[in-house]
Design a protein around this motif. Structure first.
Motif, PDB file in Angstrom:
ATOM      1  N   ARG A 351      14.449 -18.419 -53.571  1.00 26.80           N
ATOM      2  CA  ARG A 351      14.571 -17.458 -52.465  1.00 26.80           C
ATOM      3  C   ARG A 351      13.937 -16.120 -52.863  1.00 26.80           C
ATOM      4  N   ASP A 352      14.232 -15.674 -54.068  1.00 30.06           N
ATOM      5  CA  ASP A 352      13.738 -14.367 -54.485  1.00 30.06           C
ATOM      6  C   ASP A 352      12.233 -14.383 -54.741  1.00 30.06           C
ATOM      7  N   LEU A 353      11.682 -15.529 -55.133  1.00 28.36           N
ATOM      8  CA  LEU A 353      10.227 -15.644 -55.233  1.00 28.36           C
ATOM      9  C   LEU A 353       9.587 -15.520 -53.856  1.00 28.36           C
ATOM     10  N   ILE A 354      10.239 -16.095 -52.839  1.00 25.55           N
ATOM     11  CA  ILE A 354       9.738 -15.971 -51.465  1.00 25.55           C
ATOM     12  C   ILE A 354       9.812 -14.515 -51.009  1.00 25.55           C
ATOM     13  N   ILE A 355      10.954 -13.868 -51.240  1.00 24.06           N
ATOM     14  CA  ILE A 355      11.133 -12.480 -50.826  1.00 24.06           C
ATOM     15  C   ILE A 355      10.080 -11.579 -51.473  1.00 24.06           C
ATOM     16  N   ALA A 356       9.775 -11.848 -52.743  1.00 25.78           N
ATOM     17  CA  ALA A 356       8.810 -11.034 -53.476  1.00 25.78           C
ATOM     18  C   ALA A 356       7.361 -11.356 -53.131  1.00 25.78           C
ATOM     19  N   GLY A 357       7.151 -12.401 -52.321  1.00 27.94           N
ATOM     20  CA  GLY A 357       5.798 -12.797 -51.966  1.00 27.94           C
ATOM     21  C   GLY A 357       5.093 -13.623 -53.019  1.00 27.94           C
ATOM     22  N   ARG A 358       5.833 -14.094 -54.009  1.00 26.53           N
ATOM     23  CA  ARG A 358       5.251 -14.902 -55.076  1.00 26.53           C
ATOM     24  C   ARG A 358       5.192 -16.373 -54.727  1.00 26.53           C
ATOM     25  N   ALA A 359       5.937 -16.793 -53.712  1.00 24.10           N
ATOM     26  CA  ALA A 359       5.929 -18.193 -53.278  1.00 24.10           C
ATOM     27  C   ALA A 359       5.874 -18.242 -51.758  1.00 24.10           C
ATOM     28  N   LYS A 360       5.084 -19.177 -51.243  1.00 20.80           N
ATOM     29  CA  LYS A 360       4.919 -19.351 -49.800  1.00 20.80           C
ATOM     30  C   LYS A 360       4.912 -20.855 -49.501  1.00 20.80           C
ATOM     31  N   PRO A 361       6.077 -21.507 -49.633  1.00 16.95           N
ATOM     32  CA  PRO A 361       6.102 -22.968 -49.488  1.00 16.95           C
ATOM     33  C   PRO A 361       5.794 -23.465 -48.086  1.00 16.95           C
ATOM     34  N   SER A 362       5.822 -22.591 -47.088  1.00 17.45           N
ATOM     35  CA  SER A 362       5.600 -23.040 -45.709  1.00 17.45           C
ATOM     36  C   SER A 362       4.171 -23.488 -45.443  1.00 17.45           C
ATOM     37  N   PHE A 363       3.312 -23.457 -46.470  1.00 15.56           N
ATOM     38  CA  PHE A 363       1.960 -24.000 -46.270  1.00 15.56           C
ATOM     39  C   PHE A 363       1.994 -25.473 -45.871  1.00 15.56           C
ATOM     40  N   ILE A 364       3.100 -26.157 -46.143  1.00 15.67           N
ATOM     41  CA  ILE A 364       3.184 -27.580 -45.799  1.00 15.67           C
ATOM     42  C   ILE A 364       3.541 -27.806 -44.330  1.00 15.67           C
ATOM     43  N   VAL A 365       4.049 -26.788 -43.646  1.00 15.79           N
ATOM     44  CA  VAL A 365       4.533 -26.970 -42.265  1.00 15.79           C
ATOM     45  C   VAL A 365       3.343 -27.214 -41.345  1.00 15.79           C
ATOM     46  N   SER A 366       3.431 -28.290 -40.586  1.00 13.79           N
ATOM     47  CA  SER A 366       2.307 -28.673 -39.731  1.00 13.79           C
ATOM     48  C   SER A 366       2.620 -28.565 -38.243  1.00 13.79           C
ATOM     49  N   ARG A 367       3.900 -28.530 -37.880  1.00 16.44           N
ATOM     50  CA  ARG A 367       4.238 -28.500 -36.455  1.00 16.44           C
ATOM     51  C   ARG A 367       5.650 -27.950 -36.272  1.00 16.44           C
ATOM     52  N   ARG A 368       5.826 -27.200 -35.193  1.00 15.88           N
ATOM     53  CA  ARG A 368       7.128 -26.656 -34.814  1.00 15.88           C
ATOM     54  C   ARG A 368       7.426 -27.104 -33.395  1.00 15.88           C
ATOM     55  N   LYS A 394      13.024 -26.264 -33.691  1.00 12.12           N
ATOM     56  CA  LYS A 394      13.531 -24.944 -33.317  1.00 12.12           C
ATOM     57  C   LYS A 394      14.397 -25.130 -32.065  1.00 12.12           C
ATOM     58  N   PRO A 395      15.720 -25.249 -32.214  1.00 18.53           N
ATOM     59  CA  PRO A 395      16.575 -25.572 -31.062  1.00 18.53           C
ATOM     60  C   PRO A 395      16.458 -24.603 -29.895  1.00 18.53           C
ATOM     61  N   ALA A 396      16.176 -23.320 -30.163  1.00 15.13           N
ATOM     62  CA  ALA A 396      16.090 -22.347 -29.079  1.00 15.13           C
ATOM     63  C   ALA A 396      14.744 -22.385 -28.363  1.00 15.13           C
ATOM     64  N   MET A 397      13.766 -23.076 -28.952  1.00 13.90           N
ATOM     65  CA  MET A 397      12.435 -23.114 -28.353  1.00 13.90           C
ATOM     66  C   MET A 397      12.493 -23.794 -26.993  1.00 13.90           C
ATOM     67  N   GLY A 398      11.923 -23.115 -25.992  1.00 11.50           N
ATOM     68  CA  GLY A 398      11.876 -23.687 -24.651  1.00 11.50           C
ATOM     69  C   GLY A 398      13.149 -23.525 -23.858  1.00 11.50           C
ATOM     70  N   GLN A 399      14.205 -22.947 -24.474  1.00 11.40           N
ATOM     71  CA  GLN A 399      15.462 -22.720 -23.751  1.00 11.40           C
ATOM     72  C   GLN A 399      15.369 -21.390 -22.987  1.00 11.40           C
ATOM     73  N   PRO A 400      16.104 -21.264 -21.878  1.00  5.64           N
ATOM     74  CA  PRO A 400      16.020 -20.046 -21.064  1.00  5.64           C
ATOM     75  C   PRO A 400      16.308 -18.762 -21.828  1.00  5.64           C
ATOM     76  N   SER A 401      17.211 -18.839 -22.831  1.00  8.59           N
ATOM     77  CA  SER A 401      17.581 -17.644 -23.579  1.00  8.59           C
ATOM     78  C   SER A 401      16.645 -17.340 -24.721  1.00  8.59           C
ATOM     79  N   ALA A 402      15.700 -18.266 -24.997  1.00 10.29           N
ATOM     80  CA  ALA A 402      14.800 -18.072 -26.137  1.00 10.29           C
ATOM     81  C   ALA A 402      13.814 -16.961 -25.835  1.00 10.29           C
TER      82      ALA A 402
END
Length: 404
Positions: A351-368, A394-402
């Motif tokens: 977590r702290d590597l992510i916060i510090a900008g030293r790690a960006k594991p979301s490069f693997i994410v292909s679709r939301r 993303k459960p809130a995606m496409g919902q009226p309150s999103a």
């Protein structure tokens, strides 16, 4: 609430299910902002486990606390949290030693529990709008920021596959300067490669046959090895020996160490037969690793192997029994580590590597996607279609309150 429910082999649906509630003074309720679809979910999706229809899926979860039990003191409503997939009590003999993957309290059937997974306790999964988190203070990792910010997807990966990839590198004894071979370029394999680089590995080879996955491996600096082009162990050895710098650094006799020092199986019991990829051969990866890992090396088996596999190719495989190259591993003195990840052992540091900008594991994410698209996403992920390497719900995606 809406939730993704397993109906049987090859079928999930988004159903209305009863809202979770506080059942114990140590519980918290979390409104899910993001949940991941994991390769392990496909074992249930395909009917390769003993799961019964009705399981609410999802062990990769994060969100915002909506309610806390009366005994919860360190967390409050509105806190943003990510949930390690291991459900633990935090205080038993194993938890107190850091083995939250083998908690002795949370599952009556075995050591260890998880959200939304067969044989891992009675806990519903988080591919839903709300999730009850038992032993909330032990099972919530607090996060900065707000849902939907630029770190949302990175933080979600702390629930499972980033720590799991890192644990694979730990079991394989990846050190600064190590040579590493990773079989499987799915999300865990890619993050095992990424973690190996964070730990200072000199050479990382990633084996797969899906072009999109191999391209992602190359983008992070790994050497992609397509097993359709020949036995991967031989390909890796040839690549190393053809490198004049590698060959030029060897003293007499050191060509015996032309393999790698660290091997990782990120595939598990559904490995392909390298000679005929249309078929499964559950021990093919182990056999190749036994060949390519050097004497005195280490092997981390993070790919899933289950005690029961209804889809196994023979009686032994159905019971989780496999013929392994034990003699070769023993003769080489290879250290073998395996099993589920104790996520909390790594969560705070990563977590702290992510916060510090030293790690960006979301490069693997292909679709939301919104919850409503989960059934289609499961089918396409199971077929390894392009664009479905790592899908986040993303459960809130496409919902009226999103927010839009």
């Amino acid at each position: 609430m809406r939730a993704v429910v397993w109906k049987g082999p090859g079928k999930v649906s988004v159903d209305q299910v009863e809202d979770p509630r506080i059942e114990s003074a140590t519980d918290v309720l979390v409104r899910i902002s993001t949940a991941g679809i994991c390769g392990s979910d496909l074992h249930m999706y395909e009917g390769r486990t003993s799961a019964e229809p009705g399981v609410v899926l999802g062990h990769e979860n994060m969100g915002v606390i909506e309610e806390v039990g009366s005994a919860v003191q360190q967390l409050r409503k509105g806190d943003r949290v990510v949930l390690p997939f291991n459900v633990c009590c935090g205080t038993c003999f194993n938890c107190s030693r850091g083995y939250t993957n083998a908690c002795l309290v949370t599952n009556d059937e075995a050591a260890g529990a998880a959200y939304g997974y067969v044989g891992m306790g009675p806990y519903r999964g988080g591919q839903a709008e709300l999730l009850r988190v038992p032993w909330g203070e032990a099972n919530c990792i607090k996060l900065p920021g707000k849902p939907g910010d630029e770190l949302e997807d990175d933080f979600l990966l702390l629930s499972d596959i980033f720590p799991t990839g890192y644990h694979a590198a730990e079991m394989a004894n990846v050190q600064p300067g190590s040579t590493v071979a990773i079989f499987g370029a799915g999300p865990v394999g890619l993050l095992a490669a990424y973690s190996s680089m964070l730990r200072g590995a000199a050479e990382v080879y990633v084996v797969d046959a899906v072009p999109e996955r191999l391209e992602r491996a190359q983008k992070i600096g790994a050497v992609a090895v397509d097993f359709r082009k020949g036995p991967p162990a031989q390909q890796i050895r040839d690549l190393r020996l053809k490198n004049p710098l590698v060959r030029g650094a060897m003293r007499k006799g050191e060509e015996k160490m032309a393999g790698v020092m660290c091997g990782i199986d990120a595939v598990g019991y559904q490995a392909k037969d390298f000679e005929d990829p249309s078929k499964e051969q559950p021990t093919s990866v182990t056999e190749q690793l036994a060949e390519i890992v050097n004497p005195t090396g280490a092997l981390g088996i993070i790919g899933v192997f289950l005690p029961e596999d209804p889809g196994g190719k023979d009686k032994a495989a159905k019971q989780g029994e496999y013929r392994l190259p034990w003699g070769a591993l023993w003769e080489k003195g290879i250290r073998v580590g395996m099993g589920q990840t104790p996520v909390k052992s790594y969560s705070l540091a990563l977590r702290d590597l992510i916060i510090a900008g030293r790690a960006k594991p979301s490069f693997i994410v292909s679709r939301r996607i919104p919850l409503s698209e989960a059934p289609d996403a499961y089918a396409k992920f199971d077929r390894r279609e392009p664009g479905y390497t790592k899908v986040l719900i993303k459960p809130a995606m496409g919902q009226p309150s999103a927010a839009h």
